[in-house]
Design a protein around this motif. Structure first.
Motif, PDB file in Angstrom:
ATOM      1  N   PHE A  41      53.976  26.742 -47.988  1.00  0.00           N
ATOM      2  CA  PHE A  41      54.650  25.252 -48.459  1.00  0.00           C
ATOM      3  C   PHE A  41      53.810  24.294 -47.745  1.00  0.00           C
ATOM      4  O   PHE A  41      53.716  23.247 -48.289  1.00  0.00           O
ATOM      5  CB  PHE A  41      56.159  25.515 -47.794  1.00  0.00           C
ATOM      6  CG  PHE A  41      56.653  24.313 -47.732  1.00  0.00           C
ATOM      7  CD1 PHE A  41      57.286  23.630 -48.843  1.00  0.00           C
ATOM      8  CD2 PHE A  41      56.852  23.503 -46.439  1.00  0.00           C
ATOM      9  CE1 PHE A  41      57.881  22.283 -48.958  1.00  0.00           C
ATOM     10  CE2 PHE A  41      57.517  22.200 -46.338  1.00  0.00           C
ATOM     11  CZ  PHE A  41      57.994  21.774 -47.832  1.00  0.00           C
ATOM     12  N   LEU A  42      53.382  24.336 -46.483  1.00  0.00           N
ATOM     13  CA  LEU A  42      52.849  23.209 -45.799  1.00  0.00           C
ATOM     14  C   LEU A  42      51.444  23.060 -46.626  1.00  0.00           C
ATOM     15  O   LEU A  42      50.835  21.893 -46.297  1.00  0.00           O
ATOM     16  CB  LEU A  42      52.264  23.704 -44.577  1.00  0.00           C
ATOM     17  CG  LEU A  42      53.542  23.785 -43.326  1.00  0.00           C
ATOM     18  CD1 LEU A  42      53.176  24.367 -42.020  1.00  0.00           C
ATOM     19  CD2 LEU A  42      54.280  22.576 -43.203  1.00  0.00           C
ATOM     20  N   GLN A  43      50.796  24.034 -47.142  1.00  0.00           N
ATOM     21  CA  GLN A  43      49.347  23.783 -47.951  1.00  0.00           C
ATOM     22  C   GLN A  43      49.980  22.519 -49.009  1.00  0.00           C
ATOM     23  O   GLN A  43      49.201  21.746 -49.295  1.00  0.00           O
ATOM     24  CB  GLN A  43      49.050  24.836 -48.232  1.00  0.00           C
ATOM     25  CG  GLN A  43      47.772  24.522 -49.281  1.00  0.00           C
ATOM     26  CD  GLN A  43      46.446  24.238 -48.403  1.00  0.00           C
ATOM     27  OE1 GLN A  43      46.393  24.529 -47.272  1.00  0.00           O
ATOM     28  NE2 GLN A  43      45.644  23.592 -49.112  1.00  0.00           N
ATOM     29  N   LEU A  44      51.090  22.892 -49.664  1.00  0.00           N
ATOM     30  CA  LEU A  44      51.632  21.597 -50.518  1.00  0.00           C
ATOM     31  C   LEU A  44      51.761  20.641 -49.912  1.00  0.00           C
ATOM     32  O   LEU A  44      51.635  19.456 -50.508  1.00  0.00           O
ATOM     33  CB  LEU A  44      52.835  22.488 -51.236  1.00  0.00           C
ATOM     34  CG  LEU A  44      52.443  23.723 -52.137  1.00  0.00           C
ATOM     35  CD1 LEU A  44      53.732  24.241 -52.534  1.00  0.00           C
ATOM     36  CD2 LEU A  44      51.881  23.142 -53.477  1.00  0.00           C
ATOM     37  N   ASP A  48      49.659  17.339 -51.414  1.00  0.00           N
ATOM     38  CA  ASP A  48      50.316  17.040 -52.622  1.00  0.00           C
ATOM     39  C   ASP A  48      50.765  15.571 -52.520  1.00  0.00           C
ATOM     40  O   ASP A  48      51.554  15.223 -51.758  1.00  0.00           O
ATOM     41  CB  ASP A  48      51.310  17.890 -53.237  1.00  0.00           C
ATOM     42  CG  ASP A  48      51.540  17.813 -54.657  1.00  0.00           C
ATOM     43  OD1 ASP A  48      52.047  16.592 -55.022  1.00  0.00           O
ATOM     44  OD2 ASP A  48      51.395  18.527 -55.326  1.00  0.00           O
ATOM     45  N   PRO A  49      50.404  14.541 -53.473  1.00  0.00           N
ATOM     46  CA  PRO A  49      50.938  13.345 -53.365  1.00  0.00           C
ATOM     47  C   PRO A  49      52.363  13.326 -53.414  1.00  0.00           C
ATOM     48  O   PRO A  49      52.987  12.031 -52.958  1.00  0.00           O
ATOM     49  CB  PRO A  49      50.169  12.513 -54.213  1.00  0.00           C
ATOM     50  CG  PRO A  49      48.933  13.321 -54.865  1.00  0.00           C
ATOM     51  CD  PRO A  49      49.367  14.843 -54.474  1.00  0.00           C
ATOM     52  N   VAL A  50      53.254  13.995 -54.233  1.00  0.00           N
ATOM     53  CA  VAL A  50      54.646  14.008 -54.027  1.00  0.00           C
ATOM     54  C   VAL A  50      55.469  13.886 -52.852  1.00  0.00           C
ATOM     55  O   VAL A  50      56.472  13.358 -53.007  1.00  0.00           O
ATOM     56  CB  VAL A  50      55.077  15.002 -55.192  1.00  0.00           C
ATOM     57  CG1 VAL A  50      55.144  16.298 -54.279  1.00  0.00           C
ATOM     58  CG2 VAL A  50      56.417  14.810 -55.809  1.00  0.00           C
ATOM     59  N   GLY A  59      61.120  13.136 -43.463  1.00  0.00           N
ATOM     60  CA  GLY A  59      61.673  14.530 -44.134  1.00  0.00           C
ATOM     61  C   GLY A  59      60.582  15.359 -44.183  1.00  0.00           C
ATOM     62  O   GLY A  59      59.637  15.403 -44.036  1.00  0.00           O
ATOM     63  N   ILE A  60      61.475  16.688 -44.349  1.00  0.00           N
ATOM     64  CA  ILE A  60      60.617  17.821 -44.715  1.00  0.00           C
ATOM     65  C   ILE A  60      59.961  18.117 -46.200  1.00  0.00           C
ATOM     66  O   ILE A  60      58.925  18.587 -46.329  1.00  0.00           O
ATOM     67  CB  ILE A  60      61.593  19.262 -44.281  1.00  0.00           C
ATOM     68  CG1 ILE A  60      61.993  18.878 -42.869  1.00  0.00           C
ATOM     69  CG2 ILE A  60      60.527  20.548 -44.574  1.00  0.00           C
ATOM     70  CD1 ILE A  60      62.824  19.757 -42.252  1.00  0.00           C
ATOM     71  N   GLY A  61      60.809  17.756 -47.235  1.00  0.00           N
ATOM     72  CA  GLY A  61      60.662  17.856 -48.526  1.00  0.00           C
ATOM     73  C   GLY A  61      61.251  19.159 -49.240  1.00  0.00           C
ATOM     74  O   GLY A  61      60.497  19.965 -49.996  1.00  0.00           O
ATOM     75  N   THR A  71      54.529  21.170 -62.277  1.00  0.00           N
ATOM     76  CA  THR A  71      55.156  19.919 -62.083  1.00  0.00           C
ATOM     77  C   THR A  71      55.961  20.259 -60.789  1.00  0.00           C
ATOM     78  O   THR A  71      56.789  21.180 -60.594  1.00  0.00           O
ATOM     79  CB  THR A  71      56.232  19.768 -63.319  1.00  0.00           C
ATOM     80  OG1 THR A  71      55.186  19.249 -64.365  1.00  0.00           O
ATOM     81  CG2 THR A  71      56.884  18.428 -62.960  1.00  0.00           C
ATOM     82  N   LYS A  72      56.283  19.235 -59.716  1.00  0.00           N
ATOM     83  CA  LYS A  72      57.275  19.420 -58.573  1.00  0.00           C
ATOM     84  C   LYS A  72      57.885  18.120 -58.435  1.00  0.00           C
ATOM     85  O   LYS A  72      57.642  17.075 -59.309  1.00  0.00           O
ATOM     86  CB  LYS A  72      56.469  19.312 -57.261  1.00  0.00           C
ATOM     87  CG  LYS A  72      55.165  20.324 -57.266  1.00  0.00           C
ATOM     88  CD  LYS A  72      54.312  20.142 -56.080  1.00  0.00           C
ATOM     89  CE  LYS A  72      53.149  21.075 -56.076  1.00  0.00           C
ATOM     90  NZ  LYS A  72      52.050  20.879 -57.361  1.00  0.00           N
TER      91      LYS A  72
END
Length: 106
Positions: A41-44, A48-50, A59-61, A71-72
């Motif tokens: 998850f942390l890699q994303l 990731d620009p999102v 926030g955590i996301g 797509t995210k």
């Protein structure tokens, strides 16, 4: 669809209850279950620009919804549409408490 979340997150618990009550399939990754899942998850989150607005708000996301094409989104209704599910109906989520970040709850 893959969903990243954690039991300590009210939005994630709401998602899991909705999934259970509606009976649809999706892979759920509890990022607090082990360090491998957290690192995934942390890699994303770190690249990731999102996640930029999420990080700015402290926030955590999670929950993070990832479609098979990559797509995210953080939007539950959008994610539900990907798998042919209708939007969330009023009163359908069990816990309406606000989500919280380091700067307080929204």
């Amino acid at each position: 669809m893959k969903v990243y979340g954690a039991q300590i997150c009210v939005d994630c618990r709401n998602y899991k209850e909705l999934q259970k009550s509606r009976g649809f399939e999706a892979e759920y990754v509890d990022i607090t279950e082990d360090t491998g899942k957290l690192k995934e998850f942390l890699q994303l989150r770190d690249h990731d620009p999102v996640f930029a607005p999420v990080r700015e708000r402290g926030g955590i996301g999670i929950p993070l919804f990832v479609r098979e094409d990559g797509t995210k989104t953080f939007d539950l209704d959008e994610a539900l549409s990907w798998i042919g599910q209708p939007p969330v109906q009023e009163g359908e989520l069990p816990d309406a408490a606000p989500s919280c970040g380091i700067h307080g709850c929204r």
